[in-house]
Write an enzyme that holds these catalytic residues in place. Structure first.
Site, PDB file in Angstrom:
ATOM      1  N   LYS A 131       0.838  -1.202   0.000  1.00 63.38           N
ATOM      2  CA  LYS A 131       0.000   0.000   0.000  1.00 63.38           C
ATOM      3  C   LYS A 131       0.870   1.249   0.000  1.00 63.38           C
ATOM      4  O   LYS A 131       1.835   1.350   0.774  1.00 63.38           O
ATOM      5  CB  LYS A 131      -0.922  -0.017   1.220  1.00 63.38           C
ATOM      6  N   SER A 139     -10.006   0.000   6.941  1.00 55.80           N
ATOM      7  CA  SER A 139      -9.438   0.088   5.593  1.00 55.80           C
ATOM      8  C   SER A 139      -8.748  -1.175   5.094  1.00 55.80           C
ATOM      9  O   SER A 139      -8.379  -1.251   3.925  1.00 55.80           O
ATOM     10  CB  SER A 139      -8.450   1.256   5.513  1.00 55.80           C
ATOM     11  N   SER A 155      -9.909   2.343   2.732  1.00 54.35           N
ATOM     12  CA  SER A 155      -9.050   3.053   1.800  1.00 54.35           C
ATOM     13  C   SER A 155      -8.121   2.141   1.009  1.00 54.35           C
ATOM     14  O   SER A 155      -7.543   2.551   0.003  1.00 54.35           O
ATOM     15  CB  SER A 155      -8.202   4.065   2.578  1.00 54.35           C
TER      16      SER A 155
END
Length: 501
Positions: A80, A179, A155
């Site tokens: 990420k 997330s 997210s």
């Protein structure tokens, strides 16, 4: 589709260690899949082709020299883009950090590299990890491989979509209010939020420091456990890191058994407003746990109903404080500096150009909540609610080993469906917020497809702090039972992306 890209991380690691396939072959197969899938998915912000191949060759050289490799050496991973890595830009999905290459590695990144895991790139996310759909990225939305007209959650939608599109068998996410778990639920993958402090945050670009947690993402429970073991453990570089042994997560995943476990169904996290298919699959999963030998009871945690408003005061307040560093003076974007403009004007222009609407919304909300005359009424009151939520959890732990709920109230919604309604967007995190506020371990495991739309549904499992292994016991038992029922894991039912062989 190349068999290597639909294999588990555990089997790929074993094959590389045994010399049955090279790490370079495995990496090339996944890089090819990324090339094919990215036009439809947009899971990656940066693909590190040459660096990934160099990492893979280094693993092959170690094996050729007779070195004993770890269980995930040579296995590709999607990182990420909120964790620093000196080999690639770290943008946090924002124009504010476009092109910034950090001078240091996050502790998690370093542990991945030391384990021989091959980082193939940085994944897309809602800007600075603020969002529930990965539509807030400055670099375009990520799409759900199950249906590319729908969101992959947020997210961390890029990491979850990369798994579901077979672009990598492993990924790293971060979970502040859901997330990791929410994207896992809507993409049919496994997402783990470890106990707060169980995985180092050093090198994680801070958004809400009392909530942010790095965690493993995978397509199977064992793969997630193996990755968890690599990244977890005390780090003196992180003042919030817990100096305790890592729970036996791999052993729990390999020998998953819920016989005798007491599992609590949280009354306040079910029912009203849930999609019928989500409610149905959740009830079926609970019934399956009962058949597997668990003692399932209903528990009440009344203050969980207040988690959503409490979170959306605490998180924006910490976000306002953390993002104040992006001021055009030290690093990152700098707009409107012609040599005569005041520092204040440069800062205002930079933050206007560099931050997207959702980030601005949360900064404004958080700044207001922290302002003189309002601090006690808003931020202070939200922290009191947080304490009450922790107390509700503690009462539940006295009677239950774990708690369960749906991970998210609906399956993946359509891209653009909620972009003009922030409150509706925030509702996607309704079930995941209590565990985030309390710092507990929590996870989402796939439990089937909703009958009305054929999209994945996730079961959330919550465990006490430092009892992360209980998540894997429940998830592993469910996975084995459901795979027998389905004739294989859920991700084997993924529809092939249009135009992807």
């Amino acid at each position: 589709m190349n068999e290597l890209v639909i294999s588990s991380a555990a089997s790929l690691g074993a094959a590389v260690a045994a010399g049955q396939v090279s790490a370079e072959e495995v990496t090339r197969a996944h890089l090819d899949q990324i090339t094919e899938a990215e036009p439809q998915v947009n899971a990656f912000l940066h693909v590190a082709t040459e660096e990934a191949l160099a990492q893979a060759r280094a693993v092959d050289a170690r094996r050729a020299a007779g070195e004993q490799l770890g269980p995930l050496a040579g296995v590709p991973l999607a990182l990420k883009d909120v964790l620093t890595w000196t080999k690639a830009p770290t943008t946090c999905g924002s124009k504010m950090l476009e092109g910034w290459v950090p001078p240091y590695d996050a502790t998690v990144t370093r542990r991945l590299v030391d384990a021989g895991i091959v980082i193939v790139g940085k994944t897309n996310l809602d800007e600075f990890a603020m969002g529930s759909s990965t539509e807030n990225s400055a670099y375009g939305p990520t799409r759900n491989p199950w249906d590319t007209d729908r969101v992959p959650g947020g997210s961390g939608g890029g990491s979850a979509a990369a798994l579901a599109a077979f672009e990598a068998p492993l990924a790293i996410g971060t979970d502040t209010g859901g997330s990791i778990r929410q994207p896992a639920s809507v993409t049919g993958t496994v997402g783990i939020k470890p106990t707060y402090g169980g995985v180092s945050r050093y090198g994680l670009v801070a958004m809400a420091s009392s909530l942010d947690q790095v965690g493993p993402c995978a397509r199977s429970v064992l793969d997630a456990a193996l990755l968890h073991e690599v990244i977890a453990g005390h780090d003196p570089m992180d003042s919030t890191s817990i100096d305790q042994p890592v729970p036996a997560v791999v052993d729990a995943a390999r020998h998953a058994d819920v016989s005798g476990m007491r599992i609590g169904v949280v009354r306040e996290l079910g029912g009203a407003g849930y999609a019928p298919g989500v409610e149905r699959r959740f009830r079926e999963a609970v019934e399956l746990l009962t058949r597997l030998g668990a003692d399932v009871v209903e528990v009440s945690c009344p203050t969980f109903a207040h988690a959503l408003p409490a979170y959306y005061l605490i998180q924006p307040s910490e976000c306002s404080s953390n993002l104040a560093r992006f001021d055009a003076m030290r690093y990152g974007l700098r707009v409107g500096d012609d040599g005569t403009t005041s520092a204040e004007e440069v800062m205002a222009r930079t933050r206007e150009a560099g931050f997207g609407d959702e980030v601005k919304r949360r900064i404004i909300l958080g700044t207001y909540a922290l302002s003189s005359g309002y601090y006690d009424a808003y931020y202070g009151s939200a922290q009191k609610v947080r304490t009450l939520i922790i107390e509700d959890f503690n009462r539940a732990w006295a009677d239950c080993d774990v708690l369960v709920s749906p991970t998210t109230p609906t399956t993946a919604f359509r891209i653009g469906e909620r972009t003009d309604d922030p409150v509706a967007m925030y509702q996607a995190d309704l079930c995941t917020l209590p565990a985030s506020l309390a710092g507990n371990a929590a996870a989402s495991f796939p439990v089937g497809l909703a009958p009305e739309d054929g999209l994945p549904v996730g079961l959330q499992v919550m465990a006490p702090p430092l009892a992360d292994d209980r998540l894997y016991r429940v998830g592993g038992a469910l996975e084995a039972a459901l795979a027998e029922e389905w004739g294989g894991p859920l991700w084997r039912q993924l529809p092939e992306l249009e135009g992807v062989a």
